[in-house]
Design a protein around this motif. Structure first.
Motif, PDB file in Angstrom:
ATOM      1  N   GLY A   1       0.850  -1.338   0.094  1.00 55.91           N
ATOM      2  CA  GLY A   1       0.062   0.049   0.010  1.00 55.91           C
ATOM      3  C   GLY A   1       0.863   1.208   0.067  1.00 55.91           C
ATOM      4  N   GLY A   2       0.196   2.319  -0.652  1.00 58.87           N
ATOM      5  CA  GLY A   2       1.132   3.520  -0.778  1.00 58.87           C
ATOM      6  C   GLY A   2       0.716   4.592   0.127  1.00 58.87           C
ATOM      7  N   GLN A   3       1.475   5.614   0.212  1.00 60.52           N
ATOM      8  CA  GLN A   3       1.088   6.667   1.274  1.00 60.52           C
ATOM      9  C   GLN A   3      -0.341   7.397   0.564  1.00 60.52           C
ATOM     10  OE1 GLN A   3       2.821   7.228   3.809  1.00 60.52           O
ATOM     11  NE2 GLN A   3       2.305   9.353   4.394  1.00 60.52           N
ATOM     12  N   ILE A   4      -1.290   7.582   1.350  1.00 59.63           N
ATOM     13  CA  ILE A   4      -2.562   8.037   1.100  1.00 59.63           C
ATOM     14  C   ILE A   4      -2.738   9.597   1.627  1.00 59.63           C
ATOM     15  CG2 ILE A   4      -5.266   7.649   1.278  1.00 59.63           C
ATOM     16  CD1 ILE A   4      -3.900   5.510  -0.560  1.00 59.63           C
ATOM     17  N   GLU A   5      -3.258  10.391   0.815  1.00 59.67           N
ATOM     18  CA  GLU A   5      -3.507  11.794   1.264  1.00 59.67           C
ATOM     19  C   GLU A   5      -4.670  11.648   2.499  1.00 59.67           C
ATOM     20  OE1 GLU A   5      -4.720  16.042  -0.588  1.00 59.67           O
ATOM     21  OE2 GLU A   5      -4.666  14.197  -2.065  1.00 59.67           O
ATOM     22  N   ASP A   6      -4.671  12.460   3.474  1.00 56.06           N
ATOM     23  CA  ASP A   6      -5.500  12.489   4.563  1.00 56.06           C
ATOM     24  C   ASP A   6      -5.659  11.299   5.266  1.00 56.06           C
ATOM     25  OD1 ASP A   6      -6.439  14.980   3.857  1.00 56.06           O
ATOM     26  OD2 ASP A   6      -7.776  14.503   2.360  1.00 56.06           O
ATOM     27  N   SER A   7      -4.649  10.509   5.414  1.00 46.71           N
ATOM     28  CA  SER A   7      -4.913   9.199   6.314  1.00 46.71           C
ATOM     29  C   SER A   7      -4.769   9.332   7.547  1.00 46.71           C
ATOM     30  CB  SER A   7      -3.396   8.383   6.107  1.00 46.71           C
ATOM     31  OG  SER A   7      -3.287   7.629   4.918  1.00 46.71           O
ATOM     32  N   ALA A   8      -4.479  10.608   8.011  1.00 50.72           N
ATOM     33  CA  ALA A   8      -4.762  10.888   9.468  1.00 50.72           C
ATOM     34  C   ALA A   8      -6.086  11.139   9.963  1.00 50.72           C
ATOM     35  CB  ALA A   8      -4.053  12.185   9.913  1.00 50.72           C
ATOM     36  N   VAL A   9      -6.826  11.833   8.917  1.00 50.29           N
ATOM     37  CA  VAL A   9      -8.365  11.926   8.917  1.00 50.29           C
ATOM     38  C   VAL A   9      -9.094  10.679   8.907  1.00 50.29           C
ATOM     39  CG1 VAL A   9     -10.410  13.179   7.982  1.00 50.29           C
ATOM     40  CG2 VAL A   9      -7.985  14.282   8.247  1.00 50.29           C
ATOM     41  N   ILE A  10      -8.721  10.038   7.925  1.00 49.26           N
ATOM     42  CA  ILE A  10      -9.301   8.417   7.697  1.00 49.26           C
ATOM     43  C   ILE A  10      -9.079   7.630   8.947  1.00 49.26           C
ATOM     44  CG2 ILE A  10      -8.860   6.407   6.358  1.00 49.26           C
ATOM     45  CD1 ILE A  10      -8.372   8.183   3.776  1.00 49.26           C
ATOM     46  N   ALA A  11      -7.858   7.748   9.373  1.00 50.64           N
ATOM     47  CA  ALA A  11      -7.514   6.730  10.777  1.00 50.64           C
ATOM     48  C   ALA A  11      -8.736   7.395  11.950  1.00 50.64           C
ATOM     49  CB  ALA A  11      -6.153   6.910  10.992  1.00 50.64           C
ATOM     50  N   TYR A  12      -8.751   8.481  12.123  1.00 48.56           N
ATOM     51  CA  TYR A  12      -9.421   9.306  13.108  1.00 48.56           C
ATOM     52  C   TYR A  12     -11.139   8.916  13.007  1.00 48.56           C
ATOM     53  CZ  TYR A  12     -12.418  12.783  15.622  1.00 48.56           C
ATOM     54  OH  TYR A  12     -13.192  13.311  16.269  1.00 48.56           O
ATOM     55  N   ARG A  13     -11.532   8.952  11.738  1.00 50.77           N
ATOM     56  CA  ARG A  13     -12.931   8.668  11.535  1.00 50.77           C
ATOM     57  C   ARG A  13     -13.221   7.083  11.586  1.00 50.77           C
ATOM     58  NH1 ARG A  13     -13.924  12.655   6.347  1.00 50.77           N
ATOM     59  NH2 ARG A  13     -13.738  14.713   7.265  1.00 50.77           N
ATOM     60  N   LEU A  14     -12.138   6.332  10.914  1.00 54.75           N
ATOM     61  CA  LEU A  14     -12.328   4.854  10.975  1.00 54.75           C
ATOM     62  C   LEU A  14     -12.532   4.291  12.594  1.00 54.75           C
ATOM     63  CD1 LEU A  14     -12.816   2.305   9.600  1.00 54.75           C
ATOM     64  CD2 LEU A  14     -10.447   1.992   9.423  1.00 54.75           C
ATOM     65  N   THR A  15     -11.516   4.906  13.545  1.00 55.18           N
ATOM     66  CA  THR A  15     -11.532   4.567  14.873  1.00 55.18           C
ATOM     67  C   THR A  15     -13.042   4.926  15.295  1.00 55.18           C
ATOM     68  OG1 THR A  15      -9.333   5.204  15.052  1.00 55.18           O
ATOM     69  CG2 THR A  15     -10.655   5.174  17.046  1.00 55.18           C
ATOM     70  N   ARG A  16     -13.805   5.964  15.169  1.00 58.66           N
ATOM     71  CA  ARG A  16     -15.035   6.330  15.571  1.00 58.66           C
ATOM     72  C   ARG A  16     -16.020   5.172  14.978  1.00 58.66           C
ATOM     73  NH1 ARG A  16     -14.847  11.199  18.454  1.00 58.66           N
ATOM     74  NH2 ARG A  16     -16.881  11.580  18.043  1.00 58.66           N
TER      75      ARG A  16
END
Length: 209
Positions: A160-175
């Motif tokens: 898998g490559g570097q994804i833009e906005d991964s920090a936001v995606i990780a946060y939202r998926l956690t919730r």
């Protein structure tokens, strides 16, 4: 003993001494993992002070789980029989209150893998989800309630490559799934649903190992 983290700008936090505590406790970690990384996983756990054991069948797992401090499930070499085993393992872990770390290897690369991953996540018994950024994005896109997720991903297989906005995606998926998420890449992101930590120590060459 207190360690100074060079990335904490001179601050010393006793809470960061988790490795020292881990080595003192020497926890048993059961690994249901793929054929490729079995040795790396065992040696990595030994190096940080844990006690790894590999398990391949339910009968064996029933004996081991009562002594375990954690269970790892890595779906790298996936088969229908293994899917059944993953489900039994997660159920046993819940019964014995053993936290489950789940690695959804390659779930962005095919519908079958993704369906298996979503099914296991929906059990509600995953304690930590750890994947590369493409895998985490694929899971978020599949579960996103707004139906506006971008289904394109970067990378094939497990690279898998570097994804833009991964920090936001990780946060939202956690919730969304109510468990901590780690999205690894050139920069890793760790979220508990309240905060997101960036760990900038990765390197693109890791996808070649």
């Amino acid at each position: 003993m207190t360690y100074e983290n060079p990335y904490m700008n001179g601050q010393i936090w006793p809470e960061l001494n988790i490795l020292e505590i881990l080595r003192q406790r020497n926890p048993l970690v059961i690994c249901i993992t793929n054929d490729v990384v079995r040795t790396f996983t065992a040696n990595g756990l030994l190096a940080i002070g844990a006690s790894p054991v590999m398990s391949e069948c339910s009968e064996d797992l029933k004996d081991l789980i009562v002594h375990a401090s954690a269970l790892l499930i890595n779906i790298g070499t996936l088969t229908p029989d293994k899917v059944s085993y993953y489900k039994k393992a997660i159920k046993l872990a819940k019964t014995h209150e053993v936290p489950v770390v789940f690695d959804p290897v390659g779930c962005h690369a095919g519908d079958y893998r993704l369906s298996v991953v979503l099914d296991l996540i929906k059990s509600g018994n995953i304690s930590l989800l750890r994947g590369n950024q493409s895998e985490i994005k694929a899971i978020y896109d599949a579960l996103s309630p707004n139906n506006q997720a971008d289904t394109s991903t970067t990378g094939k297989g497990v690279d898998g490559g570097q994804i833009e906005d991964s920090a936001v995606i990780a946060y939202r998926l956690t919730r969304l799934i109510n468990c901590p998420v780690v999205a690894t890449g050139e920069e890793d992101y760790v979220s508990d649903g309240t905060r997101v930590f960036a760990v900038p120590h990765g390197h693109p060459i890791m996808t070649a190992v």
